[in-house]
Design an enzyme around this catalytic site. Structure first.
Site, PDB file in Angstrom:
ATOM      1  N   LEU A  40      -6.220 -13.743  20.387  1.00  0.00           N
ATOM      2  CA  LEU A  40      -5.824 -14.575  19.244  1.00  0.00           C
ATOM      3  C   LEU A  40      -6.286 -16.014  19.408  1.00  0.00           C
ATOM      4  O   LEU A  40      -6.500 -16.731  18.451  1.00  0.00           O
ATOM      5  CB  LEU A  40      -4.298 -14.561  19.097  1.00  0.00           C
ATOM      6  CG  LEU A  40      -3.681 -13.219  18.718  1.00  0.00           C
ATOM      7  CD1 LEU A  40      -2.182 -13.251  18.929  1.00  0.00           C
ATOM      8  CD2 LEU A  40      -4.009 -12.885  17.269  1.00  0.00           C
ATOM      9  N   GLY A  41      -6.389 -16.429  20.622  1.00  0.00           N
ATOM     10  CA  GLY A  41      -6.807 -17.804  20.858  1.00  0.00           C
ATOM     11  C   GLY A  41      -6.675 -18.123  22.324  1.00  0.00           C
ATOM     12  O   GLY A  41      -6.204 -17.312  23.119  1.00  0.00           O
ATOM     13  N   HIS A  42      -7.104 -19.268  22.668  1.00  0.00           N
ATOM     14  CA  HIS A  42      -6.869 -19.710  24.034  1.00  0.00           C
ATOM     15  C   HIS A  42      -6.755 -21.217  24.048  1.00  0.00           C
ATOM     16  O   HIS A  42      -7.232 -21.908  23.158  1.00  0.00           O
ATOM     17  CB  HIS A  42      -7.931 -19.225  25.009  1.00  0.00           C
ATOM     18  CG  HIS A  42      -9.329 -19.530  24.587  1.00  0.00           C
ATOM     19  ND1 HIS A  42     -10.005 -20.647  25.000  1.00  0.00           N
ATOM     20  CD2 HIS A  42     -10.167 -18.872  23.763  1.00  0.00           C
ATOM     21  CE1 HIS A  42     -11.207 -20.643  24.453  1.00  0.00           C
ATOM     22  NE2 HIS A  42     -11.329 -19.582  23.694  1.00  0.00           N
ATOM     23  N   PHE A  60      -3.491 -23.611  28.655  1.00  0.00           N
ATOM     24  CA  PHE A  60      -2.662 -22.843  29.561  1.00  0.00           C
ATOM     25  C   PHE A  60      -3.166 -21.430  29.810  1.00  0.00           C
ATOM     26  O   PHE A  60      -2.762 -20.791  30.753  1.00  0.00           O
ATOM     27  CB  PHE A  60      -1.228 -22.770  29.015  1.00  0.00           C
ATOM     28  CG  PHE A  60      -0.475 -24.033  29.238  1.00  0.00           C
ATOM     29  CD1 PHE A  60       0.494 -24.103  30.215  1.00  0.00           C
ATOM     30  CD2 PHE A  60      -0.750 -25.163  28.504  1.00  0.00           C
ATOM     31  CE1 PHE A  60       1.184 -25.281  30.449  1.00  0.00           C
ATOM     32  CE2 PHE A  60      -0.070 -26.344  28.724  1.00  0.00           C
ATOM     33  CZ  PHE A  60       0.900 -26.410  29.693  1.00  0.00           C
ATOM     34  N   GLY A  61      -3.980 -20.948  28.958  1.00  0.00           N
ATOM     35  CA  GLY A  61      -4.481 -19.599  29.161  1.00  0.00           C
ATOM     36  C   GLY A  61      -4.898 -18.971  27.852  1.00  0.00           C
ATOM     37  O   GLY A  61      -5.313 -19.666  26.921  1.00  0.00           O
ATOM     38  N   GLN A  62      -4.749 -17.663  27.813  1.00  0.00           N
ATOM     39  CA  GLN A  62      -5.197 -16.925  26.635  1.00  0.00           C
ATOM     40  C   GLN A  62      -3.993 -16.371  25.881  1.00  0.00           C
ATOM     41  O   GLN A  62      -2.960 -16.104  26.483  1.00  0.00           O
ATOM     42  CB  GLN A  62      -6.073 -15.755  27.058  1.00  0.00           C
ATOM     43  CG  GLN A  62      -7.141 -16.104  28.077  1.00  0.00           C
ATOM     44  CD  GLN A  62      -7.681 -14.871  28.757  1.00  0.00           C
ATOM     45  OE1 GLN A  62      -8.557 -14.209  28.239  1.00  0.00           O
ATOM     46  NE2 GLN A  62      -7.145 -14.536  29.914  1.00  0.00           N
ATOM     47  N   VAL A  63      -4.184 -16.198  24.592  1.00  0.00           N
ATOM     48  CA  VAL A  63      -3.129 -15.557  23.803  1.00  0.00           C
ATOM     49  C   VAL A  63      -3.720 -14.278  23.217  1.00  0.00           C
ATOM     50  O   VAL A  63      -4.727 -14.313  22.502  1.00  0.00           O
ATOM     51  CB  VAL A  63      -2.606 -16.484  22.692  1.00  0.00           C
ATOM     52  CG1 VAL A  63      -1.494 -15.797  21.912  1.00  0.00           C
ATOM     53  CG2 VAL A  63      -2.100 -17.796  23.279  1.00  0.00           C
ATOM     54  N   LYS A 104       1.025 -14.682  25.592  1.00  0.00           N
ATOM     55  CA  LYS A 104       0.280 -15.801  26.190  1.00  0.00           C
ATOM     56  C   LYS A 104       0.169 -15.516  27.676  1.00  0.00           C
ATOM     57  O   LYS A 104       1.181 -15.416  28.372  1.00  0.00           O
ATOM     58  CB  LYS A 104       1.059 -17.097  25.921  1.00  0.00           C
ATOM     59  CG  LYS A 104       0.360 -18.375  26.289  1.00  0.00           C
ATOM     60  CD  LYS A 104       1.099 -19.521  25.603  1.00  0.00           C
ATOM     61  CE  LYS A 104       0.674 -20.887  26.038  1.00  0.00           C
ATOM     62  NZ  LYS A 104       1.391 -21.934  25.287  1.00  0.00           N
ATOM     63  N   ASP A 154       3.309 -32.181  21.522  1.00  0.00           N
ATOM     64  CA  ASP A 154       1.944 -31.787  21.161  1.00  0.00           C
ATOM     65  C   ASP A 154       1.909 -31.210  19.749  1.00  0.00           C
ATOM     66  O   ASP A 154       1.290 -30.171  19.500  1.00  0.00           O
ATOM     67  CB  ASP A 154       1.395 -30.772  22.176  1.00  0.00           C
ATOM     68  CG  ASP A 154      -0.126 -30.643  22.079  1.00  0.00           C
ATOM     69  OD1 ASP A 154      -0.761 -31.536  21.479  1.00  0.00           O
ATOM     70  OD2 ASP A 154      -0.673 -29.657  22.587  1.00  0.00           O
TER      71      ASP A 154
HETATM   72  N1  ATP Z   1       2.639 -16.443  18.432  1.00  0.00           N
HETATM   73  C1  ATP Z   1       1.341 -16.503  18.150  1.00  0.00           C
HETATM   74  N2  ATP Z   1       0.802 -15.722  17.206  1.00  0.00           N
HETATM   75  C2  ATP Z   1      -0.499 -15.780  16.910  1.00  0.00           C
HETATM   76  N3  ATP Z   1      -1.364 -16.612  17.517  1.00  0.00           N
HETATM   77  C3  ATP Z   1      -0.898 -17.417  18.463  1.00  0.00           C
HETATM   78  C4  ATP Z   1       0.480 -17.413  18.841  1.00  0.00           C
HETATM   79  N4  ATP Z   1       0.652 -18.325  19.805  1.00  0.00           N
HETATM   80  C5  ATP Z   1      -0.549 -18.875  20.019  1.00  0.00           C
HETATM   81  N5  ATP Z   1      -1.483 -18.343  19.227  1.00  0.00           N
HETATM   82  C6  ATP Z   1      -2.906 -18.706  19.177  1.00  0.00           C
HETATM   83  O1  ATP Z   1      -3.329 -19.097  20.458  1.00  0.00           O
HETATM   84  C7  ATP Z   1      -3.769 -20.446  20.445  1.00  0.00           C
HETATM   85  C8  ATP Z   1      -3.363 -21.114  21.734  1.00  0.00           C
HETATM   86  O2  ATP Z   1      -1.950 -21.043  21.868  1.00  0.00           O
HETATM   87  P1  ATP Z   1      -1.124 -22.215  22.532  1.00  0.00           P
HETATM   88  O3  ATP Z   1      -1.343 -23.467  21.747  1.00  0.00           O
HETATM   89  O4  ATP Z   1       0.281 -21.785  22.707  1.00  0.00           O
HETATM   90  O5  ATP Z   1      -1.854 -22.292  23.923  1.00  0.00           O
HETATM   91  P2  ATP Z   1      -2.012 -23.537  24.858  1.00  0.00           P
HETATM   92  O6  ATP Z   1      -2.767 -23.085  26.037  1.00  0.00           O
HETATM   93  O7  ATP Z   1      -0.674 -24.116  25.104  1.00  0.00           O
HETATM   94  O8  ATP Z   1      -2.869 -24.503  23.945  1.00  0.00           O
HETATM   95  P3  ATP Z   1      -3.011 -26.072  24.070  1.00  0.00           P
HETATM   96  O9  ATP Z   1      -4.312 -26.278  24.730  1.00  0.00           O
HETATM   97  O10 ATP Z   1      -2.974 -26.540  22.641  1.00  0.00           O
HETATM   98  O11 ATP Z   1      -1.859 -26.570  24.868  1.00  0.00           O
HETATM   99  C9  ATP Z   1      -3.111 -21.062  19.214  1.00  0.00           C
HETATM  100  O12 ATP Z   1      -3.870 -22.109  18.684  1.00  0.00           O
HETATM  101  C10 ATP Z   1      -3.065 -19.895  18.259  1.00  0.00           C
HETATM  102  O13 ATP Z   1      -4.277 -19.785  17.572  1.00  0.00           O
END
Ligand code: ATP
Length: 947
Positions: A129-131, A134-137, A152, A250
């Site tokens: 879904l994204g990354h 912190f890692g991958q989602v 995540k 954030d």
């Molecule tokens: N519950 C969710 N449902 C669908 N997609 C999600 C969900 N949580 C996160 N994502 C996707 O994953 C991406 C990264 O999630 P998140 O922001 O929690 O990660 P992070 O590593 O903390 O990112 P950042 O670098 O912004 O701190 C989000 O931008 C979103 O596109």
């Protein structure tokens, strides 16, 4: 006629007489002689044999296995023989026995199984879904609940691991304690576990984020109706965070996601609490994505939940404009834009005490005046912003300056002159122009440079722009009961072993969760510890430690039965505590500046933040963090970034590993590389505070003796930033989104939501020009080699003394929070109860019911929604983008809107005059952030009602 009748009849008679069934066709089959043998068989009806052949494409795809078996009866299907479809990039396993790639990300493939061993649960990875940092989602299938969830998967590094636990702790408390009914637009957390040394956090599955939504709309703003709808929901979430004393840190469009529900397409939720902290334990000074960074964070001043309100203001403006309001290419550029667009500068009290002021401002008053704040009393600031040349002379480098996207350089003009959508009727333009006036007033209360005057979520939620009431005059927010931080903030640079976590006042003991397996992670080790009245030793943090080069040491923190140890490569504990109950925990730093006395008898849960190490009810109001008794004394050695003895002086950004990027997310949060301040002074004062909440859990009184120091104008050097990935990996095909952005789409069957067709040939801004580039990933990668040095030091099983089961992870298994201050919760939200088993299922609210009333109430705010017209924008205003294309403003309905007299003047937004006292120190305030409203000296006009 007879002739005709006859003629008609005659042929039919002839036909009837001509056609008869042939006898042979219907004659029963009689066995002939010699066929008797088969007569018995002939008596039974023979089944007719019909061969239905499936289409070739089916036989070669979904029935390929059967097809193979026809070809080769020995063929047996085995999943292992399938070619792997990698979702993680790079997909070469180089770390963690080949499970992780070079970035410490778990290498995921389609159908990869994440195992939650404790629960014997499997999450099957289906997509990425994204990354982020912190890692991958990953989108995963939860077979127990037959639903998709978002998992995540945190990078396999101690710092990420532990910071992610903060997210788990804060979010689960927010869900469980503050929002059991899922009404506050905060993402739900369902589960968490460790798989192959990766912490995996399971969330409800959401959809596209708001940045992607704007992008899909070709960076054109969304309709005012949608902006208002989203604003209301985000405010609802922020009100909850404020109530819980949590700062998101954030907030940005990427961290606000649409829900997957097709019933309620415009519902959003706030995600990513990986940077969040408790308001009374602000730890990092380098936080927030740049475009959404508040002036107090930028300048290095103490911060509160008000920083989220700033970010929220930036988001609202961006939703309307389609582009960020302050797309600063550097912090200097960011501040410059704030000053220009808002027509003022941060207040003198803030500039006087903020540690980075001298980087951006020069003092134009005499020293005496500064001390007495004389000039500022006369309304003239003692500080003047540096010009580009002055900045360059001071910093020995040119500040990066980004493009200007708006033709106008003040907020009113930007909003007022933003192109109206094409073909809008004149009366609709007039209507919208009035709503724009409300929006301007709304934004001014949010992007208010003085954090003490910035509106709180509850105050903002009563603004006419949100409520839909007619906007007739500048909004005067109702006073709010001040909420005082209870304990002193502790500043931490980086702490690979978990110091940030502790300093944030967080206990690893997420309430009710069996954590034994979680802490089987090598990132933790626990040693047994005798219970004592009061204990706790926080150590080994470079920021606090003066003993560089003395070798490694273990820091520790404790609960009533256990002491948790973590390793620091730096040296002996730099921050230690005395236990007046008899246990000495004094460290060896010669630079102890703070000593906080713990009274004997009840020192459970002492932390460097004068809070506690004991299991904390996170997310509670600050009152819940009251030390067990009034006084605490902590010896803080070399207070990190201020102290001259901080190891940060010799290294980049205070990393105890002596590297710029000890842990990337912390570099994001903290980028100072300044030398220590000889001016750091001990300041002690007491504050009496009272929680505004009447319930027993949050209403406590106490006197704290906080810590504080007031660094003066320390220089800060930003880490050069790299490009940060925005948004999710791809666009979703969710019909909800098209409903939001396609012309003619309807919300609740009665409102057309957004926009016009994309105009072809328009030069759009390259998002790369204005991406908030703070970041992280590369910085972290630098640290890849160090990741195991800490991890290796930690042992296996840690018993965190958890006693409860994780009963509360469900979304609705608690009674509603009775003290929620918001009145704008969704209507008709069902009160559901979920058990643990149900946690994975997706929300099923009465979405229509919840939305229709709120929408219908605000119809006058959405002229183009009501009138079902295509969009606010027929074309994008190309003149805003400087890509060498001629302006095409001719297509736009440009009308000049006259604001009510006095409306647009840059003046005090609010009569609230409360500000921090002169003696206030860094990380501490003496006065409530918002006081009741004193009489204003400014005569208020009675503006005509706008209908
Ligand atoms: N519950 C969710 N449902 C669908 N997609 C999600 C969900 N949580 C996160 N994502 C996707 O994953 C991406 C990264 O999630 P998140 O922001 O929690 O990660 P992070 O590593 O903390 O990112 P950042 O670098 O912004 O701190 C989000 O931008 C979103 O596109």
């Amino acid at each position: 006629m007879d002739g005709v009748a006859r003629a008609d009849k005659a042929p039919s008679t002839d036909l009837a007489s001509e056609w008869r069934p042939r006898g042979s066709a219907f004659v029963p089959c009689v066995p002939k002689a010699g066929e008797e043998a088969s007569a018995a068989a002939a008596e039974k009806p023979q089944p007719s044999r019909v061969v239905l052949r499936k289409p070739l494409v089916a036989r070669l795809t979904k029935e390929i296995v059967q097809t193979y078996q026809i070809c080769n009866p020995q063929f047996k299907y085995s999943e292992d023989l399938n070619p792997k479809r990698f979702l993680t990039s790079p997909s070469v396993g180089v770390l963690n026995d080949g499970y992780d790639n070079v970035n410490s990300d778990l290498i995921l493939t389609v159908n990869f199984v994440l195992n939650h061993l404790d629960k014997n649960k499997r999450y099957i990875v289906k997509d990425l879904l994204g990354h982020g940092t912190f890692g991958q989602v990953a989108k995963c299938w939860d077979s127990d609940t037959n639903s998709f969830v978002a998992v995540k998967i945190i990078k396999n590094q101690p710092a990420y691991y532990q910071q992610a636990l903060v997210e788990v702790t804060i979010l689960s408390t927010l869900n469980k304690k503050y929002d059991p009914e899922d009404k506050h637009h905060i993402v739900r957390i369902y589960d968490y576990f460790v798989h192959q040394r990766h912490l995996c956090i399971c969330f409800e599955l959401l959809d596209t984020n708001l940045y992607e939504l704007i992008k899909m709309n070709h960076f054109r703003g969304l309709s005012l109706g949608i902006v208002q709808l989203f604003s209301k929901q985000i405010l609802c979430g922020l009100a909850l965070l404020k109530e819980a004393g949590v700062i998101h840190c954030d907030l940005k469009p990427e961290n606000i996601l649409l829900c997957t529900s097709t019933v309620k397409p415009a519902e959003i939720k706030i995600i990513d609490f990986g940077s969040a902290c408790m308001e009374n334990r602000t730890v990092y000074s380098y936080i927030q994505s740049r475009y959404y960074r508040s002036p107090e964070v930028l300048l290095g001043y103490q911060y509160t939940t008000a920083i989220d309100m700033w970010s929220f203001g930036c988001i609202v403006a961006e939703l309307f404009l389609g582009l960020p309001l302050f797309p600063g290419a550097s912090e200097f550029d960011l501040l410059k834009r704030m000053i220009e667009i808002l027509g003022g500068q941060p207040p003198d009290y803030l500039l006087r005490d903020a540690k980075n002021s001298s980087k951006f401002f020069k003092c134009v008053g005499s020293l005496q005046n500064i001390e007495s704040s004389e000039n500022s009393k006369n309304g003239r600031s003692l500080y003047q912003a540096l010009t580009v040349e002055e900045y360059e002379a001071r910093e020995l480098k040119k500040p990066a300056i980004g493009k200007e996207y708006f033709n106008h350089m003040n907020l009113e003009a930007i909003v007022t002159n933003y192109p109206y959508r094409k073909n809008l009727a004149k009366e609709d333009i007039v209507k919208e122009s009035q709503i724009r006036l409300a929006l301007i007033d709304f934004l001014k209360g949010l992007v208010e440079l003085d954090p003490s005057k910035r509106w709180s979520p509850v105050q903002a939620s009563k603004h006419p722009f949100v409520t839909g009431e007619p906007f007739t005059h500048p909004y005067m927010p109702p006073p709010e009961t001040p909420q005082m931080p209870v304990v002193q903030n502790i500043k931490v640079d980086n702490h690979p072993g978990g110091g940030h976590w502790f300093a944030a006042g967080l206990s690893p003991n997420v309430q009710g969760k069996s954590r034994a397996s979680l802490y089987s992670s090598p990132h933790f080790q626990m040693v047994q510890h005798q219970p004592a009245n009061s204990y706790g030793s926080v150590g080994s943090h470079g920021s606090y430690n003066d003993s560089i080069g003395l070798g490694s040491s273990y820091g520790s923190y404790g609960e009533s039965t256990n002491m948790f140890a973590y390793y620091s490569p730096i040296g002996p504990s730099g921050m230690n505590m005395h236990n007046q109950g008899g246990m000495s925990m004094l460290g060896n730093s010669p630079d102890a500046r703070r000593r906080v006395k713990y009274p004997p008898g009840n020192g459970l849960g002492i932390s460097p933040s004068a809070g506690n190490f004991a299991p904390l009810p996170l997310g509670a109001s600050p009152s819940q963090f009251t030390p067990p008794s009034s006084y605490s004394q902590v010896s803080v050695v070399s207070p990190g970034h201020f102290g001259p003895t901080s190891p940060a002086r010799g290294t980049s950004h205070g990393s105890p590993l002596g590297k710029t990027a000890a842990v990337s997310q912390f570099n994001r949060r903290k980028n100072w590389g300044h030398s220590g301040s000889p001016q750091a002074q001990e300041t002690t004062f007491s504050s009496h505070w009272q929680s505004p909440y009447p319930d027993s859990t949050s209403h406590t009184e106490g006197t704290t003796q906080p810590l504080g120091n007031s660094p003066s104008y320390l220089q800060s050097n930003c880490i050069p930033v790299n490009r940060k990935q925005r948004g999710s990996g791809g666009l979703s095909a969710n019909p909800n989104i098209s409903c939001l952005i396609k012309p003619g789409a309807n919300l609740n069957s009665q409102t057309e939501l957004v926009h016009d067709n994309a105009e072809t040939g328009i030069s759009l801004p390259d998002p790369g020009d204005w991406d908030p580039n703070y970041s992280d990933e590369l910085l972290l990668q630098e640290d890849g080699s160090d990741e195991s040095c800490l991890a290796n030091e930690f042992g296996r099983s840690i018993n965190l003394g958890s006693t409860e089961t994780w009963a509360g992870f469900g979304r609705f298994n608690h009674v509603s929070s009775s003290n929620a201050p918001m009145t704008m919760q969704r209507l008709n939200g069902p009160n559901q109860s979920y058990t643990n088993v149900e946690m994975g299922s997706l929300p099923t609210h009465d979405l229509q019911a919840a939305y229709v009333p709120s929408l219908s109430k605000q119809f006058h705010l959405m002229p183009h929604i009501l009138h079902n017209s295509p969009s606010r924008f027929g074309h994008q205003s190309v003149q805003r983008y400087t890509h060498g294309r001629p302006p095409q403003g001719g297509d736009w309905n440009q009308i000049k809107i006259q604001a009510p007299s006095g409306f647009g003047s840059v003046g005090p937004r609010s009569p609230r005059s409360n500000s921090f006292t002169n003696s206030m120190t860094w990380g501490r305030r003496m006065d409530p952030q918002v006081s009741s409203m004193p009489p204003t000296s400014r005569t208020r006009k009675d503006y005509a009602r706008i209908d």
